[in-house]
Design an enzyme around this catalytic site. Structure first.
Site: not given
Length: 433
Positions: A299, A333
């Protein structure tokens, strides 16, 4: 929060600021008195149903199309005293907000209620365990949200629970729902300690806390210091509460971020601006300690007061410098947030164009990957978007005229903040026995 792009103004004859109950202004400035039938029609619409589409006056005093997501009764006694939580359909969910009836133009009502909305609401009365599972979507498999999970996620997180936070010297409007513990459900505003990230309901609690809190920077190891910028590595296993608090905070500004209850598996890299009062968080990225999928970032967030200053691309560049130290290629990701994707595209574009210009495009994708630690698939996608790739004799070939490179470089803008690798003191993570 910035102004909306290309807003549509509702023409009501007086600059788009007529309240629903006001008399209309006709041509030549004549007042048009509403008939009893019109008044009855308006009254019959209220309270507006969830799913209604209508024009709403935003804070720029212009009207924009919205969809009613939720409604709630006001403390006053009138039968139509409701507030409505609306989604501005032209824009991202971060602008969703509670509005009063007078901000809505009832003459513009298009759809009374969405199909099957009641069935959907009924089917989504979930247990606490089910809600926790939504928050943990793609923790284990890291797969992108499928359509059903996405709908479930949006239903559960459709209304912001915290409107604003205070963090250091900033009061910040939130963008999205974050699943804080139940005791914070009635809080419109939360107060965060900017150093340990503990959060409180009242300003007095924060003031008392600050007199006792002895932290002046994130808990963890300082691995980078250059001028007033500092980066701290925080181990989620050693600093579990801080890691969880950081996730709660970040979710307020990231739509599909997973709230990681098990932060033991992650390292958090917290970027700070430093002064004589301490090291103040401006953003962070998280990274799995062990990733089989070559993820070098889970993140990423730059807090709203610090956006548009180059910190997002700095965090991305930092993640790739760590990958280089590890001797690996990396990729973020998925899914990326809309702002995260923009930052990555900008970073990849600038880095690759700089190298192609120096090497006169006489370089392979594998060599580019080895030099930058950027995954080959990301390089290929970026160069294809710039139309710098051709497919010849069964392989991709980079074709870049110097004038074309110069044009793309000019469009990409300045490089911004750079990571001074000589100031990075870091060794790759190793599990201690």
């Amino acid at each position: 929060m910035g102004s909306l792009d290309s807003p549509r103004e509702r023409e009501n004859g007086n600059g788009g600021c007529r309240s629903p109950g006001d008399p209309k202004v006709g041509e030549g400035g004549m007042i048009v008195v509403e008939s009893e039938a019109m008044k009855k029609r308006r009254a019959s619409m209220l309270p507006l149903e969830v799913g209604t589409r209508v024009m709403c006056r935003w804070r720029d005093s212009k009207y924009h199309p919205v969809k009613v997501i939720e409604r709630r009764k006001m403390p006053s006694s009138g039968p139509n005293d409701y507030e409505y939580y609306v989604h501005y359909t032209e824009f991202n969910r971060r602008l969703d907000e509670w509005v009063k009836l007078e901000q809505l133009d009832l003459d513009s009502v298009e759809t009374v209620v969405d199909e099957k909305v009641e069935d959907k609401v009924t089917s989504l009365k979930m247990t606490r365990h089910q809600k926790r599972k939504i928050d943990e979507t793609h923790v284990e498999g890291h797969e992108e949200l499928d359509a059903a999970s996405l709908r479930e996620h949006e239903e559960f997180t459709k209304v912001k629970n915290i409107a604003t936070i205070e963090l250091g010297r900033y009061e910040i409007e939130t963008w999205y729902f974050s699943p804080f513990p139940p005791e914070y459900n009635d809080c419109v505003k939360l107060y965060f300690c900017e150093f340990c990230l503990n959060f409180m309901k009242r300003k007095e609690q924060l003031q008392r806390h600050m007199r006792k809190c002895d932290l002046k920077h994130p808990p963890g190891d300082e691995i980078y210091r250059c001028g007033t910028l500092s980066m701290f590595e925080v181990d989620g296993k050693k600093n579990k509460v801080y890691g969880q608090n950081l996730c709660y905070l970040a979710k307020l500004f990231l739509d599909h971020k997973t709230l990681y209850y098990d932060v033991d598996l992650f390292l958090f890299y917290v970027l700070c601006e430093c002064d004589d009062r301490g090291c103040h968080m401006v953003g962070y990225f998280s990274k799995e300690k062990h990733s089989e999928e070559s993820y070098n970032l889970a993140c990423i967030l730059t807090l709203p007061p610090y956006q548009r200053k180059g910190y997002g691309k700095f965090l991305i560049a930092f993640s790739y410098e760590l990958s280089k130290k590890e001797g690996k290629v990396g990729t973020p990701e998925r899914p990326l947030s809309d702002l995260g994707l923009l930052s990555y595209r900008g970073y990849w574009t600038r880095v690759l164009l700089d190298i192609l210009k120096k090497h006169k495009a006489n370089i392979s994708i594998k060599e580019l990957s080895d030099m930058t630690a950027i995954k080959a698939e990301d390089i290929l996608a970026t160069l294809q978007s710039l139309e710098l790739i051709q497919y010849r004799k069964g392989q991709h070939v980079i074709c870049a005229d110097p004038k074309v490179l110069d044009r793309h470089l000019k469009a990409a803008g300045r490089g911004g903040l750079e990571v001074d690798v000589s100031k990075l003191i870091w060794t790759p993570y190793k599990e201690q026995g």
